[in-house]
Write a protein that holds these residues in place. Sequence first.
Motif, PDB file in Angstrom:
ATOM      1  N   ILE B  89       0.846  -1.277   0.083  1.00 43.74           N
ATOM      2  CA  ILE B  89      -0.094  -0.074  -0.073  1.00 43.74           C
ATOM      3  C   ILE B  89       0.740   1.238   0.002  1.00 43.74           C
ATOM      4  CG2 ILE B  89      -1.763   1.286   1.225  1.00 43.74           C
ATOM      5  CD1 ILE B  89      -2.401  -1.198   2.597  1.00 43.74           C
ATOM      6  N   PHE B  90       1.725   1.326   0.725  1.00 46.16           N
ATOM      7  CA  PHE B  90       2.615   2.477   1.343  1.00 46.16           C
ATOM      8  C   PHE B  90       3.799   2.658   0.202  1.00 46.16           C
ATOM      9  CE2 PHE B  90       0.626   0.853   5.222  1.00 46.16           C
ATOM     10  CZ  PHE B  90      -0.246   2.110   5.301  1.00 46.16           C
ATOM     11  N   PHE B  91       4.540   1.562  -0.084  1.00 48.35           N
ATOM     12  CA  PHE B  91       5.858   1.798  -0.728  1.00 48.35           C
ATOM     13  C   PHE B  91       5.889   0.889  -2.201  1.00 48.35           C
ATOM     14  CE2 PHE B  91       6.463   0.507   3.995  1.00 48.35           C
ATOM     15  CZ  PHE B  91       6.493   1.982   4.311  1.00 48.35           C
ATOM     16  N   GLY B  92       4.798   0.357  -2.449  1.00 51.57           N
ATOM     17  CA  GLY B  92       4.660  -0.349  -3.932  1.00 51.57           C
ATOM     18  C   GLY B  92       5.107  -1.757  -3.870  1.00 51.57           C
ATOM     19  N   LEU B 119      -1.375   5.826  -3.209  1.00 55.18           N
ATOM     20  CA  LEU B 119      -1.954   5.498  -1.853  1.00 55.18           C
ATOM     21  C   LEU B 119      -3.211   4.805  -1.910  1.00 55.18           C
ATOM     22  CD1 LEU B 119      -0.713   5.238   0.772  1.00 55.18           C
ATOM     23  CD2 LEU B 119      -2.076   7.270   1.532  1.00 55.18           C
ATOM     24  N   VAL B 120      -4.211   5.488  -2.528  1.00 55.53           N
ATOM     25  CA  VAL B 120      -5.404   5.082  -2.507  1.00 55.53           C
ATOM     26  C   VAL B 120      -5.633   3.870  -3.317  1.00 55.53           C
ATOM     27  CG1 VAL B 120      -7.846   5.671  -3.604  1.00 55.53           C
ATOM     28  CG2 VAL B 120      -6.561   7.467  -1.948  1.00 55.53           C
ATOM     29  N   ALA B 121      -5.026   4.065  -4.657  1.00 58.11           N
ATOM     30  CA  ALA B 121      -5.014   2.951  -5.588  1.00 58.11           C
ATOM     31  C   ALA B 121      -4.012   1.638  -4.975  1.00 58.11           C
ATOM     32  CB  ALA B 121      -4.082   3.219  -6.937  1.00 58.11           C
ATOM     33  N   PHE B 123      -4.205   1.062  -1.919  1.00 63.13           N
ATOM     34  CA  PHE B 123      -5.067   0.583  -0.858  1.00 63.13           C
ATOM     35  C   PHE B 123      -6.327  -0.199  -1.139  1.00 63.13           C
ATOM     36  CE2 PHE B 123      -8.810   1.034   1.808  1.00 63.13           C
ATOM     37  CZ  PHE B 123      -8.355   0.245   2.969  1.00 63.13           C
ATOM     38  N   VAL B 124      -6.832   0.075  -2.600  1.00 65.83           N
ATOM     39  CA  VAL B 124      -7.823  -0.565  -3.226  1.00 65.83           C
ATOM     40  C   VAL B 124      -7.087  -2.073  -3.679  1.00 65.83           C
ATOM     41  CG1 VAL B 124      -9.198  -0.495  -5.151  1.00 65.83           C
ATOM     42  CG2 VAL B 124      -9.140   1.372  -3.848  1.00 65.83           C
ATOM     43  N   ARG B 125      -5.886  -1.818  -4.242  1.00 66.66           N
ATOM     44  CA  ARG B 125      -5.369  -3.040  -4.829  1.00 66.66           C
ATOM     45  C   ARG B 125      -5.187  -4.034  -3.710  1.00 66.66           C
ATOM     46  NH1 ARG B 125      -0.580  -5.441  -5.425  1.00 66.66           N
ATOM     47  NH2 ARG B 125      -0.166  -6.328  -7.445  1.00 66.66           N
ATOM     48  N   TRP B 126      -4.754  -3.654  -2.513  1.00 68.36           N
ATOM     49  CA  TRP B 126      -4.449  -4.503  -1.428  1.00 68.36           C
ATOM     50  C   TRP B 126      -5.748  -5.088  -0.677  1.00 68.36           C
ATOM     51  CZ3 TRP B 126      -5.830  -3.901   4.038  1.00 68.36           C
ATOM     52  CH2 TRP B 126      -4.910  -4.941   4.979  1.00 68.36           C
ATOM     53  N   VAL B 127      -6.696  -4.238  -0.962  1.00 67.87           N
ATOM     54  CA  VAL B 127      -8.066  -4.863  -0.434  1.00 67.87           C
ATOM     55  C   VAL B 127      -8.650  -5.917  -1.260  1.00 67.87           C
ATOM     56  CG1 VAL B 127     -10.629  -4.225   0.130  1.00 67.87           C
ATOM     57  CG2 VAL B 127      -8.828  -2.877   1.017  1.00 67.87           C
ATOM     58  N   VAL B 128      -8.286  -5.766  -2.472  1.00 64.60           N
ATOM     59  CA  VAL B 128      -9.090  -6.675  -3.701  1.00 64.60           C
ATOM     60  C   VAL B 128      -8.240  -7.890  -3.508  1.00 64.60           C
ATOM     61  CG1 VAL B 128      -9.491  -7.081  -6.006  1.00 64.60           C
ATOM     62  CG2 VAL B 128      -9.945  -4.890  -5.099  1.00 64.60           C
ATOM     63  N   ASP B 175      -5.029  -5.608 -10.105  1.00 69.36           N
ATOM     64  CA  ASP B 175      -4.425  -4.505 -10.800  1.00 69.36           C
ATOM     65  C   ASP B 175      -5.533  -3.793 -11.531  1.00 69.36           C
ATOM     66  OD1 ASP B 175      -1.675  -4.255  -9.584  1.00 69.36           O
ATOM     67  OD2 ASP B 175      -1.520  -6.246 -10.979  1.00 69.36           O
ATOM     68  N   ARG B 176      -6.224  -4.486 -12.231  1.00 66.20           N
ATOM     69  CA  ARG B 176      -7.344  -3.835 -13.355  1.00 66.20           C
ATOM     70  C   ARG B 176      -8.309  -3.085 -12.601  1.00 66.20           C
ATOM     71  NH1 ARG B 176      -8.644  -7.890 -18.031  1.00 66.20           N
ATOM     72  NH2 ARG B 176      -6.261  -8.771 -18.571  1.00 66.20           N
ATOM     73  N   LEU B 177      -8.601  -3.593 -11.248  1.00 68.61           N
ATOM     74  CA  LEU B 177      -9.854  -2.978 -10.450  1.00 68.61           C
ATOM     75  C   LEU B 177      -9.052  -1.734  -9.715  1.00 68.61           C
ATOM     76  CD1 LEU B 177     -11.557  -6.097  -8.844  1.00 68.61           C
ATOM     77  CD2 LEU B 177     -12.329  -4.465 -10.882  1.00 68.61           C
ATOM     78  N   ALA B 178      -7.729  -1.734  -9.327  1.00 62.74           N
ATOM     79  CA  ALA B 178      -7.145  -0.631  -8.850  1.00 62.74           C
ATOM     80  C   ALA B 178      -6.895   0.224  -9.635  1.00 62.74           C
ATOM     81  CB  ALA B 178      -6.161  -1.147  -7.574  1.00 62.74           C
ATOM     82  N   GLY B 179      -6.394   0.053 -10.842  1.00 64.39           N
ATOM     83  CA  GLY B 179      -5.607   0.800 -11.568  1.00 64.39           C
ATOM     84  C   GLY B 179      -4.137   1.043 -11.618  1.00 64.39           C
ATOM     85  N   THR B 180      -3.890  -0.295 -11.307  1.00 65.93           N
ATOM     86  CA  THR B 180      -2.314  -0.211 -11.028  1.00 65.93           C
ATOM     87  C   THR B 180      -1.691  -1.394 -12.056  1.00 65.93           C
ATOM     88  OG1 THR B 180      -2.463  -1.938  -9.406  1.00 65.93           O
ATOM     89  CG2 THR B 180      -2.376   0.341  -8.762  1.00 65.93           C
ATOM     90  N   THR B 181      -0.230  -1.193 -12.204  1.00 67.34           N
ATOM     91  CA  THR B 181       0.471  -2.210 -12.777  1.00 67.34           C
ATOM     92  C   THR B 181       1.686  -2.429 -11.956  1.00 67.34           C
ATOM     93  OG1 THR B 181       1.209  -2.712 -15.138  1.00 67.34           O
ATOM     94  CG2 THR B 181       1.711  -0.522 -14.152  1.00 67.34           C
TER      95      THR B 181
END
Lengths: 196, 184
Positions: B89-92, B119-121, B123-128, B175-181
Amino acid sequence: MRHRSKWPPLFLIALFLAAGAATLFAPEAGPRGACVASAVGDDRTIPDIVGTWEGTWEDTIYMVSGSMSWTISPDRYDYIGSGTIDLTALGLGAQEGSAGGGITRQALEFTYEANSVGSGNGVLTGNSLVGDGLVTAPLNFGYFTFRGTVTSEAAEGRFFFVSPTGGAGRVTMTNTTPVESTSWGSIKAGYRNDDE
Amino acid sequence: MTSRERTSRRVGFGFRILSGVIDFIFAVLLALPLSRTLGEWFAGRAVVMLSIGSPDTLWTGPIPMALGAIGELVYVLPLAWLLILMPEIFFGAAAGKWMLGIRILPATSVRLRSDRTPLVAGFVRWVVKCAGLLSMTLALVLGSGVAAVVAFGVSVSVLAGFFVTIQPKSDALHDRLAGTTVVR
């Protein structure tokens, strides 16, 4: 070379330090409750346990069971035992074990072990059996205690693993070849006479 | 987008599985000291959650017996795994990604672009990603058998979502749901 943040490993180190520090204040692990009791001082006689014992163990929490058999023989002033415990239900097949012990002040104190199962010790005072043990690798079931009653013909008892989620159950065994009308004392006396 | 992000390559299946395995090993290592403290409490909650010892429990047989014997370790493992993954969440990156030199970044492609802050992305990624672990920990805390079944369903769904969506050139479900890669 790419730069890597130093924070993930620092976070990890802090996490493990916190968990380790909390462990320092945790109570010591080990058997709780019924540890091996010392022999009581009354004049109860120990039943004749020499013979071949057959029976079963059954975990009544998880509904797993198997057979057990032990052969107990006199060994000069002490006794020795060897046997098997069927752990097929747990994927270990039948495991062989050994035991040995001697009588001290109306109590028969013994130890037992099996290479792939674990080890422990117990005390038989009169007909009352109490003891504990540790199931080691590969099962790693941890500490357990047991208590029960033993006569020259039959034995039954209950075992309890100390983990809150650990198993518990019962063991019932029958002496299929009891030494009839022979007291343990007379067996010992016979061996003493042989030495003289 | 920084020059570093432009030169990063998206990480495929093998690296991510390997980082997951490393994280799991660290989770087990963390669960070992925790088993002496929180573990006993969680094992007690597992007795309630799974109705262990009750005549009508379905949690019987050699595998539950083996898990139960080391219950202090097994039932605190979801929490330990959550904690190990929390740096993402915090450090990627958690331990596995850090050791392999990979990290999570906000997605830059049109399809995955997100307006969320890192940070929000994260967190969302971590939750999913941790939905199964979170729901299992919650089920243990609540001592609820129904919650345990839901947690199991969520865990299977998240795992299936990961394996179905992850491809050499595409991102995993979380990643898709959080908008991360995840890049190297």
